[in-house]
Design a protein around this motif. Structure first.
Motif, PDB file in Angstrom:
ATOM      1  N   PHE A   1       0.833  -1.203   0.000  1.00 54.28           N
ATOM      2  CA  PHE A   1       0.000   0.000   0.000  1.00 54.28           C
ATOM      3  C   PHE A   1       0.869   1.255   0.000  1.00 54.28           C
ATOM      4  O   PHE A   1       0.656   2.173  -0.806  1.00 54.28           O
ATOM      5  N   ILE A   2       1.854   1.313   0.873  1.00 53.33           N
ATOM      6  CA  ILE A   2       2.727   2.490   0.959  1.00 53.33           C
ATOM      7  C   ILE A   2       3.501   2.675  -0.339  1.00 53.33           C
ATOM      8  O   ILE A   2       3.642   3.791  -0.854  1.00 53.33           O
ATOM      9  N   ASP A   3       4.016   1.572  -0.900  1.00 49.14           N
ATOM     10  CA  ASP A   3       4.758   1.648  -2.155  1.00 49.14           C
ATOM     11  C   ASP A   3       3.873   2.198  -3.268  1.00 49.14           C
ATOM     12  O   ASP A   3       4.308   3.034  -4.066  1.00 49.14           O
ATOM     13  N   THR A   4       2.632   1.754  -3.311  1.00 53.65           N
ATOM     14  CA  THR A   4       1.694   2.234  -4.338  1.00 53.65           C
ATOM     15  C   THR A   4       1.377   3.705  -4.150  1.00 53.65           C
ATOM     16  O   THR A   4       1.384   4.492  -5.115  1.00 53.65           O
ATOM     17  N   VAL A   5       1.083   4.109  -2.922  1.00 55.73           N
ATOM     18  CA  VAL A   5       0.748   5.510  -2.646  1.00 55.73           C
ATOM     19  C   VAL A   5       1.898   6.426  -3.037  1.00 55.73           C
ATOM     20  O   VAL A   5       1.695   7.479  -3.667  1.00 55.73           O
ATOM     21  N   ASN A   6       3.123   6.032  -2.698  1.00 58.04           N
ATOM     22  CA  ASN A   6       4.287   6.855  -3.027  1.00 58.04           C
ATOM     23  C   ASN A   6       4.591   6.843  -4.516  1.00 58.04           C
ATOM     24  O   ASN A   6       4.928   7.877  -5.112  1.00 58.04           O
ATOM     25  N   ARG A   7       4.481   5.674  -5.126  1.00 57.80           N
ATOM     26  CA  ARG A   7       4.825   5.530  -6.543  1.00 57.80           C
ATOM     27  C   ARG A   7       3.894   6.357  -7.435  1.00 57.80           C
ATOM     28  O   ARG A   7       4.328   6.986  -8.406  1.00 57.80           O
ATOM     29  N   TYR A   8       2.614   6.380  -7.085  1.00 56.35           N
ATOM     30  CA  TYR A   8       1.632   7.081  -7.927  1.00 56.35           C
ATOM     31  C   TYR A   8       1.191   8.415  -7.320  1.00 56.35           C
ATOM     32  O   TYR A   8       0.271   9.046  -7.830  1.00 56.35           O
ATOM     33  N   ARG A   9       1.852   8.813  -6.252  1.00 56.51           N
ATOM     34  CA  ARG A   9       1.604  10.115  -5.630  1.00 56.51           C
ATOM     35  C   ARG A   9       0.123  10.335  -5.342  1.00 56.51           C
ATOM     36  O   ARG A   9      -0.475  11.355  -5.695  1.00 56.51           O
ATOM     37  N   ILE A  10      -0.467   9.373  -4.697  1.00 59.98           N
ATOM     38  CA  ILE A  10      -1.893   9.445  -4.357  1.00 59.98           C
ATOM     39  C   ILE A  10      -2.056  10.296  -3.100  1.00 59.98           C
ATOM     40  O   ILE A  10      -1.409  10.021  -2.080  1.00 59.98           O
ATOM     41  N   PRO A  11      -2.880  11.329  -3.146  1.00 59.72           N
ATOM     42  CA  PRO A  11      -3.074  12.183  -1.964  1.00 59.72           C
ATOM     43  C   PRO A  11      -3.565  11.374  -0.764  1.00 59.72           C
ATOM     44  O   PRO A  11      -4.490  10.573  -0.880  1.00 59.72           O
ATOM     45  N   HIS A  12      -2.977  11.618   0.376  1.00 58.93           N
ATOM     46  CA  HIS A  12      -3.339  10.880   1.581  1.00 58.93           C
ATOM     47  C   HIS A  12      -4.759  11.170   2.045  1.00 58.93           C
ATOM     48  O   HIS A  12      -5.408  10.313   2.667  1.00 58.93           O
ATOM     49  N   ASP A  13      -5.246  12.361   1.727  1.00 54.54           N
ATOM     50  CA  ASP A  13      -6.594  12.742   2.177  1.00 54.54           C
ATOM     51  C   ASP A  13      -7.660  11.786   1.659  1.00 54.54           C
ATOM     52  O   ASP A  13      -8.699  11.607   2.311  1.00 54.54           O
ATOM     53  N   TYR A  14      -7.426  11.190   0.500  1.00 53.87           N
ATOM     54  CA  TYR A  14      -8.419  10.260  -0.046  1.00 53.87           C
ATOM     55  C   TYR A  14      -8.705   9.132   0.941  1.00 53.87           C
ATOM     56  O   TYR A  14      -9.857   8.738   1.140  1.00 53.87           O
ATOM     57  N   PHE A  15      -7.670   8.613   1.549  1.00 58.33           N
ATOM     58  CA  PHE A  15      -7.835   7.457   2.423  1.00 58.33           C
ATOM     59  C   PHE A  15      -8.455   7.846   3.765  1.00 58.33           C
ATOM     60  O   PHE A  15      -9.267   7.098   4.316  1.00 58.33           O
ATOM     61  N   TYR A  16      -8.102   9.016   4.250  1.00 55.99           N
ATOM     62  CA  TYR A  16      -8.744   9.489   5.481  1.00 55.99           C
ATOM     63  C   TYR A  16     -10.227   9.772   5.233  1.00 55.99           C
ATOM     64  O   TYR A  16     -11.072   9.484   6.086  1.00 55.99           O
ATOM     65  N   ASP A  17     -10.536  10.330   4.057  1.00 57.03           N
ATOM     66  CA  ASP A  17     -11.940  10.601   3.738  1.00 57.03           C
ATOM     67  C   ASP A  17     -12.739   9.309   3.640  1.00 57.03           C
ATOM     68  O   ASP A  17     -13.903   9.256   4.045  1.00 57.03           O
ATOM     69  N   MET A  18     -12.123   8.275   3.101  1.00 59.28           N
ATOM     70  CA  MET A  18     -12.835   7.008   3.012  1.00 59.28           C
ATOM     71  C   MET A  18     -13.150   6.454   4.389  1.00 59.28           C
ATOM     72  O   MET A  18     -14.256   5.949   4.628  1.00 59.28           O
ATOM     73  N   ILE A  19     -12.206   6.559   5.303  1.00 64.66           N
ATOM     74  CA  ILE A  19     -12.453   6.084   6.661  1.00 64.66           C
ATOM     75  C   ILE A  19     -13.564   6.907   7.319  1.00 64.66           C
ATOM     76  O   ILE A  19     -14.412   6.362   8.041  1.00 64.66           O
ATOM     77  N   ARG A  20     -13.589   8.206   7.049  1.00 66.42           N
ATOM     78  CA  ARG A  20     -14.674   9.039   7.585  1.00 66.42           C
ATOM     79  C   ARG A  20     -16.014   8.575   7.031  1.00 66.42           C
ATOM     80  O   ARG A  20     -17.018   8.572   7.738  1.00 66.42           O
ATOM     81  N   GLY A  21     -16.029   8.198   5.747  1.00 73.16           N
ATOM     82  CA  GLY A  21     -17.264   7.698   5.163  1.00 73.16           C
ATOM     83  C   GLY A  21     -17.712   6.393   5.792  1.00 73.16           C
ATOM     84  O   GLY A  21     -18.892   6.187   6.060  1.00 73.16           O
ATOM     85  N   VAL A  22     -16.752   5.502   6.034  1.00 72.37           N
ATOM     86  CA  VAL A  22     -17.064   4.233   6.696  1.00 72.37           C
ATOM     87  C   VAL A  22     -17.615   4.496   8.098  1.00 72.37           C
ATOM     88  O   VAL A  22     -18.565   3.846   8.538  1.00 72.37           O
ATOM     89  N   ARG A  23     -17.049   5.467   8.772  1.00 78.18           N
ATOM     90  CA  ARG A  23     -17.487   5.772  10.135  1.00 78.18           C
ATOM     91  C   ARG A  23     -18.944   6.243  10.155  1.00 78.18           C
ATOM     92  O   ARG A  23     -19.688   5.952  11.105  1.00 78.18           O
ATOM     93  N   THR A  24     -19.377   6.956   9.123  1.00 78.60           N
ATOM     94  CA  THR A  24     -20.762   7.436   9.097  1.00 78.60           C
ATOM     95  C   THR A  24     -21.763   6.302   8.918  1.00 78.60           C
ATOM     96  O   THR A  24     -22.956   6.477   9.186  1.00 78.60           O
ATOM     97  N   ASP A  25     -21.284   5.139   8.457  1.00 78.73           N
ATOM     98  CA  ASP A  25     -22.188   3.997   8.268  1.00 78.73           C
ATOM     99  C   ASP A  25     -22.486   3.264   9.569  1.00 78.73           C
ATOM    100  O   ASP A  25     -23.329   2.362   9.590  1.00 78.73           O
ATOM    101  N   LEU A  26     -21.811   3.621  10.630  1.00 78.40           N
ATOM    102  CA  LEU A  26     -22.002   2.890  11.881  1.00 78.40           C
ATOM    103  C   LEU A  26     -23.362   3.157  12.504  1.00 78.40           C
ATOM    104  O   LEU A  26     -23.925   2.288  13.173  1.00 78.40           O
ATOM    105  N   GLU A  27     -23.897   4.344  12.292  1.00 79.73           N
ATOM    106  CA  GLU A  27     -25.186   4.682  12.869  1.00 79.73           C
ATOM    107  C   GLU A  27     -26.094   5.251  11.786  1.00 79.73           C
ATOM    108  O   GLU A  27     -25.653   6.094  10.996  1.00 79.73           O
ATOM    109  N   PRO A  28     -27.351   4.813  11.745  1.00 81.77           N
ATOM    110  CA  PRO A  28     -28.284   5.357  10.750  1.00 81.77           C
ATOM    111  C   PRO A  28     -28.474   6.853  10.968  1.00 81.77           C
ATOM    112  O   PRO A  28     -28.578   7.325  12.099  1.00 81.77           O
TER     113      PRO A  28
END
Length: 222
Positions: free
Chosen positions: A159-186
């Motif tokens: 994962f780290i090698d891919t993120v660095n190699r393709y210069r993927i912004p880190h915010d994308y992954f934090y945003d995804m976790i925030r989205g997952v967190r919103t699914d915990l409660e209706p």
């Protein structure tokens, strides 16, 4: 663009859940055909699919072996992510097979991370504090991985090698976790801005991540 989308959203007619489920089933259903022709088509496709998977696996392993010689941890991590994608991605995995080897390996690495995020939400979504703690811990593991102190988990090196190699912004992954967190409660989505934010976190960031792996020539792609 967001304002225009909001206007379109407000103009949409109501669509009962039953009709939506029926329409989705109709779209996913195969064309009407006799059982004999279905069986024949499946039998003819199976050798091609199996051969494609076999050659794709060998090609990825060859690329990783030549590029990652002396870095067994990284090669093993990519191999693990490839197995996760092959066993869990289902139809997505066959699209990965059409990519060049290094991009295919990168897609598997990103998929493994996102699969784990989804599993946290789906498997632990019982309203308990355990789910929230598990997601908080995964977010902390992500932070450590992206800052050079990855926890002991097999997917992180790839994962780290891919993120660095393709210069993927880190915010994308934090945003995804925030989205997952919103699914915990209706919760009821009232405003379009809330819907937009939710869709961005659970869907758009996936597409944006893929764009970085596939490559783009203009920031308009983002």
């Amino acid at each position: 663009m967001r304002a225009e989308a909001a206007q379109e959203w407000r103009r949409l007619p109501s669509f009962p859940a039953r009709r939506l489920r029926h329409s989705r089933q109709s779209l996913c259903a195969p064309p009407h055909d006799s059982g004999r022709s279905k069986t024949k088509a499946a039998e003819s496709a199976m050798p091609t699919i199996a051969l494609l998977r076999h050659h794709a696996t060998l090609e990825v392993e060859s690329v990783l072996e030549s590029r990652l010689s002396g870095s067994h941890g990284l090669a093993e991590s990519y191999a693990l992510c490839g197995r996760i994608a092959r066993n869990r991605a289902r139809n997505f995995y066959y699209a990965f097979l059409l990519l060049p080897s290094e991009k295919r390996a990168a897609m598997c690495a990103v998929y493994a991370f996102m699969r784990y995020c989804d599993d946290l939400s789906d498997d632990l979504n019982d309203g308990s504090q355990a789910a929230a703690r598990a997601i908080d811990q995964w977010e902390e593991h992500l932070r450590r991985a992206l800052t050079g102190d990855p926890p002991d988990h097999g997917l992180w090196p790839a994962f780290i090698d891919t993120v660095n190699r393709y210069r993927i912004p880190h915010d994308y992954f934090y945003d995804m976790i925030r989205g997952v967190r919103t699914d915990l409660e209706p919760r009821r989505i009232v405003r379009f801005e809330e819907l937009y934010e939710y869709c961005y976190r659970v869907a758009s960031v996936v597409g944006l991540t893929v764009i970085h792996i596939l490559g783009f020539e203009s920031d308009r792609a983002l």
